[in-house]
Design a protein around this motif. Structure first.
Motif, PDB file in Angstrom:
ATOM      1  N   ASP A   1      19.172  44.723  60.580  1.00 34.71           N
ATOM      2  CA  ASP A   1      20.422  43.358  61.514  1.00 34.71           C
ATOM      3  C   ASP A   1      21.226  44.400  61.205  1.00 34.71           C
ATOM      4  N   GLU A   2      22.960  45.149  62.144  1.00 34.58           N
ATOM      5  CA  GLU A   2      23.681  45.532  61.660  1.00 34.58           C
ATOM      6  C   GLU A   2      25.158  44.342  61.547  1.00 34.58           C
ATOM      7  N   VAL A   3      25.760  44.422  60.393  1.00 35.61           N
ATOM      8  CA  VAL A   3      27.043  43.302  60.088  1.00 35.61           C
ATOM      9  C   VAL A   3      27.944  44.027  59.733  1.00 35.61           C
ATOM     10  N   GLN A   4      29.068  43.032  59.802  1.00 33.58           N
ATOM     11  CA  GLN A   4      30.313  44.039  59.263  1.00 33.58           C
ATOM     12  C   GLN A   4      30.670  43.453  57.859  1.00 33.58           C
TER      13      GLN A   4
ATOM     14  N   ASN B   1      34.423  43.474  55.474  1.00 32.18           N
ATOM     15  CA  ASN B   1      35.381  43.528  55.198  1.00 32.18           C
ATOM     16  C   ASN B   1      35.779  43.919  53.854  1.00 32.18           C
ATOM     17  N   MET B   2      36.766  45.262  53.685  1.00 27.01           N
ATOM     18  CA  MET B   2      36.817  45.707  52.821  1.00 27.01           C
ATOM     19  C   MET B   2      38.074  45.901  52.301  1.00 27.01           C
ATOM     20  N   SER B   3      39.228  45.228  52.472  1.00 26.23           N
ATOM     21  CA  SER B   3      40.010  46.049  53.222  1.00 26.23           C
ATOM     22  C   SER B   3      40.660  47.108  51.838  1.00 26.23           C
ATOM     23  N   ALA B   4      40.466  46.991  49.898  1.00 30.29           N
ATOM     24  CA  ALA B   4      40.462  47.779  49.331  1.00 30.29           C
ATOM     25  C   ALA B   4      40.380  49.246  49.784  1.00 30.29           C
ATOM     26  N   ALA B   5      39.694  49.338  50.323  1.00 31.81           N
ATOM     27  CA  ALA B   5      38.540  50.645  51.012  1.00 31.81           C
ATOM     28  C   ALA B   5      39.176  51.176  52.467  1.00 31.81           C
ATOM     29  N   SER B   6      38.801  50.155  53.437  1.00 35.17           N
ATOM     30  CA  SER B   6      39.198  50.341  54.700  1.00 35.17           C
ATOM     31  C   SER B   6      40.121  49.280  55.685  1.00 35.17           C
ATOM     32  N   ASP B   7      41.198  49.588  56.219  1.00 37.85           N
ATOM     33  CA  ASP B   7      41.952  48.979  57.192  1.00 37.85           C
ATOM     34  C   ASP B   7      40.570  48.620  58.059  1.00 37.85           C
ATOM     35  N   THR B   8      39.809  48.880  58.705  1.00 36.78           N
ATOM     36  CA  THR B   8      38.900  48.600  59.853  1.00 36.78           C
ATOM     37  C   THR B   8      37.274  48.248  58.989  1.00 36.78           C
ATOM     38  N   PRO B   9      37.371  46.698  59.412  1.00 40.80           N
ATOM     39  CA  PRO B   9      35.660  46.571  58.964  1.00 40.80           C
ATOM     40  C   PRO B   9      34.156  47.532  59.045  1.00 40.80           C
ATOM     41  N   LEU B  10      33.934  47.465  58.217  1.00 39.69           N
ATOM     42  CA  LEU B  10      32.473  48.873  58.092  1.00 39.69           C
ATOM     43  C   LEU B  10      31.805  48.035  58.603  1.00 39.69           C
ATOM     44  N   ILE B  11      30.228  49.217  59.300  1.00 45.62           N
ATOM     45  CA  ILE B  11      28.783  48.277  59.453  1.00 45.62           C
ATOM     46  C   ILE B  11      28.141  48.544  58.266  1.00 45.62           C
ATOM     47  N   GLY B  12      27.239  47.858  58.147  1.00 45.99           N
ATOM     48  CA  GLY B  12      26.105  47.760  56.997  1.00 45.99           C
ATOM     49  C   GLY B  12      24.927  47.525  56.955  1.00 45.99           C
ATOM     50  N   LYS B  13      23.848  47.595  57.057  1.00 45.52           N
ATOM     51  CA  LYS B  13      22.724  46.465  57.311  1.00 45.52           C
ATOM     52  C   LYS B  13      21.768  45.962  56.526  1.00 45.52           C
ATOM     53  N   ILE B  14      20.913  44.790  56.987  1.00 43.93           N
ATOM     54  CA  ILE B  14      20.583  44.190  56.212  1.00 43.93           C
ATOM     55  C   ILE B  14      19.497  44.845  55.785  1.00 43.93           C
ATOM     56  N   THR B  15      18.957  44.776  53.617  1.00 44.28           N
ATOM     57  CA  THR B  15      17.787  45.671  53.777  1.00 44.28           C
ATOM     58  C   THR B  15      17.096  44.560  52.961  1.00 44.28           C
ATOM     59  N   THR B  16      17.906  43.465  52.554  1.00 44.73           N
ATOM     60  CA  THR B  16      16.785  42.705  52.005  1.00 44.73           C
ATOM     61  C   THR B  16      16.962  41.029  52.322  1.00 44.73           C
ATOM     62  N   ILE B  17      16.155  40.073  52.464  1.00 44.18           N
ATOM     63  CA  ILE B  17      16.796  38.360  52.629  1.00 44.18           C
ATOM     64  C   ILE B  17      15.045  38.141  51.338  1.00 44.18           C
ATOM     65  N   SER B  18      16.068  37.758  50.981  1.00 47.02           N
ATOM     66  CA  SER B  18      15.066  36.275  49.450  1.00 47.02           C
ATOM     67  C   SER B  18      14.317  35.625  50.653  1.00 47.02           C
ATOM     68  N   PRO B  19      13.510  35.208  50.181  1.00 45.99           N
ATOM     69  CA  PRO B  19      12.745  33.919  50.690  1.00 45.99           C
ATOM     70  C   PRO B  19      11.981  32.522  50.419  1.00 45.99           C
TER      71      PRO B  19
ATOM     72  N   VAL C   1      21.094  38.090  49.979  1.00 46.04           N
ATOM     73  CA  VAL C   1      20.461  38.866  51.268  1.00 46.04           C
ATOM     74  C   VAL C   1      21.602  40.308  50.807  1.00 46.04           C
ATOM     75  N   LYS C   2      20.918  40.832  50.972  1.00 47.41           N
ATOM     76  CA  LYS C   2      21.852  42.210  50.510  1.00 47.41           C
ATOM     77  C   LYS C   2      21.839  43.577  51.219  1.00 47.41           C
ATOM     78  N   ILE C   3      22.661  43.369  51.699  1.00 45.37           N
ATOM     79  CA  ILE C   3      23.583  44.618  52.627  1.00 45.37           C
ATOM     80  C   ILE C   3      23.650  46.321  52.085  1.00 45.37           C
ATOM     81  N   GLU C   4      23.318  46.828  52.755  1.00 43.44           N
ATOM     82  CA  GLU C   4      23.819  48.271  52.564  1.00 43.44           C
ATOM     83  C   GLU C   4      24.764  49.168  53.504  1.00 43.44           C
ATOM     84  N   LEU C   5      25.645  49.895  52.804  1.00 42.74           N
ATOM     85  CA  LEU C   5      26.700  50.692  53.624  1.00 42.74           C
ATOM     86  C   LEU C   5      26.706  52.649  52.837  1.00 42.74           C
TER      87      LEU C   5
END
Length: 368
Positions: free
Chosen positions: A220-223, A225-243, A253-257
């Protein structure tokens, strides 16, 4: 006396006539603002806090401890895989290798001599000239000489590898984030000489509640928000969901950007927004239009300047907008301001030109 009476009568008639001609005052109509019903998309989401970290981090330690002869990279430098980071003193190992080579050469001469003797006496044994015990002893000497050669070869290979390990190379491409050695210092396997991070891809790890974890899935793509790096939301993808949940009761849950441009630094704070509900091509109104009273949701529509109380059912809610799931025709005028004190059937005056319903279509509920 008669003249005064006549004059008085005339004035009374005139005043009566003026009173009859005065316009009758109409009651003021309540002024409202309206919007025209249209269709749009709406979604709600939950936000969780985390920190940016490198997708891969490696601590480099020497396998051979020793005095540092020199290093080649500083903190912040970019290094490629297999580039030399530093070297330690290999003088003692080089001396050991030279000694082993001398022993090996001597052992080779001894093996050649032993082999020759064994082969010559084997012919004599076959001719019955020497005893079996004697040839067995020679064979044992020959096999021992061969084993000694193999042991010396293994020892030299080990020494060569150790000498090679005195020159420490980078196990991956990345950025130097820590250097703990100096020229002339002692490098030990117990302390990382360098720490290298691969920051081309960033991971953010968050703990998601049990109420939300089943609403997300891998890739899944997720938004983010990292104000120190970008004024606009960055797009990441979910790579891991712990069962399984952690001790805190949340699910990791781990997200990669993608961080090819290097704007994200390890340790930056991040808010990750996961969409929990989403609907498209539905009726969406500003949330202020819906009045809730006695467990009833209703709005006021306007037709021919008459307000009408209209019960509605609602779906997805955000901070500023709401989905209307009951039948509400596109084009209907809905009161957006002034509806608090309206009555069903009351005549109103529209104060603004009608425009399609607008508002925030996405809501984020933040969870730490």
């Amino acid at each position: 006396m008669n003249q005064k009476l006549i004059l008085f009568s005339l004035c009374a008639v005139l005043l009566t006539g003026c009173a009859k001609e005065a316009p009758e005052e109409k009651p003021a109509l309540r002024s409202v603002e309206v919007t025209t019903v249209g269709k749009d998309a709406i979604s709600s989401s939950f936000s969780y806090s985390g920190k940016a970290a490198a997708s891969k981090e490696i601590s480099v330690v020497p396998t051979i401890p020793g005095k540092v002869m020199g290093y080649h990279f500083e903190v912040g430098d970019t290094v490629r895989e297999n580039q030399v980071l530093f070297s330690v003193d290999s003088a003692t190992l080089n001396d050991q290798l030279r000694s082993a080579e001398v022993n090996y050469n001597a052992a080779k001469l001894s093996l050649a001599n032993t082999e020759k003797t064994y082969n010559n006496n084997k012919v004599l044994f076959e001719q019955g000239i020497i005893a079996e015990a004697e040839i067995d002893q020679m064979k044992l000497g020959y096999e021992s000489a061969k084993a000694n050669i193999e042991a010396l070869e293994v020892n030299m290979d080990i020494l060569k590898k150790q000498i090679g390990d005195c020159t420490v190379t980078s196990p991956m491409s990345g950025v130097i984030v820590s250097r703990n050695i100096e020229r002339g210092s002692y490098a030990s396997p117990s302390i990382p000489a360098y720490v290298i991070m691969d920051l081309s891809t960033i991971k953010v790890e968050v703990g998601v509640s049990e109420q939300a974890v089943n609403n997300i899935k891998l890739r899944d793509e997720v938004q983010v928000n990292m104000s120190a790096a970008s004024d606009t939301p960055l797009i990441g993808k979910i790579t891991t969901i712990s069962p399984a949940s952690s001790q805190s009761g949340t699910y990791t849950v781990k997200i990669e950007l993608n961080n090819k441009n290097g704007i994200i630094k390890s340790g930056m704070l991040a808010d990750v927004s996961f969409i929990s509900k989403k609907a498209v091509d539905v009726v969406v109104l500003p949330i202020s239009t819906v009045i809730t009273k006695d467990d009833e949701n209703y709005i006021y529509t306007v037709e021919n300047n008459v307000a009408k109380k209209t019960p509605v059912t609602v779906g997805i809610k955000t901070g500023e907008a709401v989905e209307i799931t009951s039948d509400l025709a596109v084009g209907t005028q809905v009161v957006t301001r002034g509806q608090t004190y309206l009555s069903d059937g009351e005549q109103v005056e529209i104060a603004n030109p009608t425009t399609p319903a607008k508002g925030s279509k996405e809501d984020t509920a933040k969870e730490e």
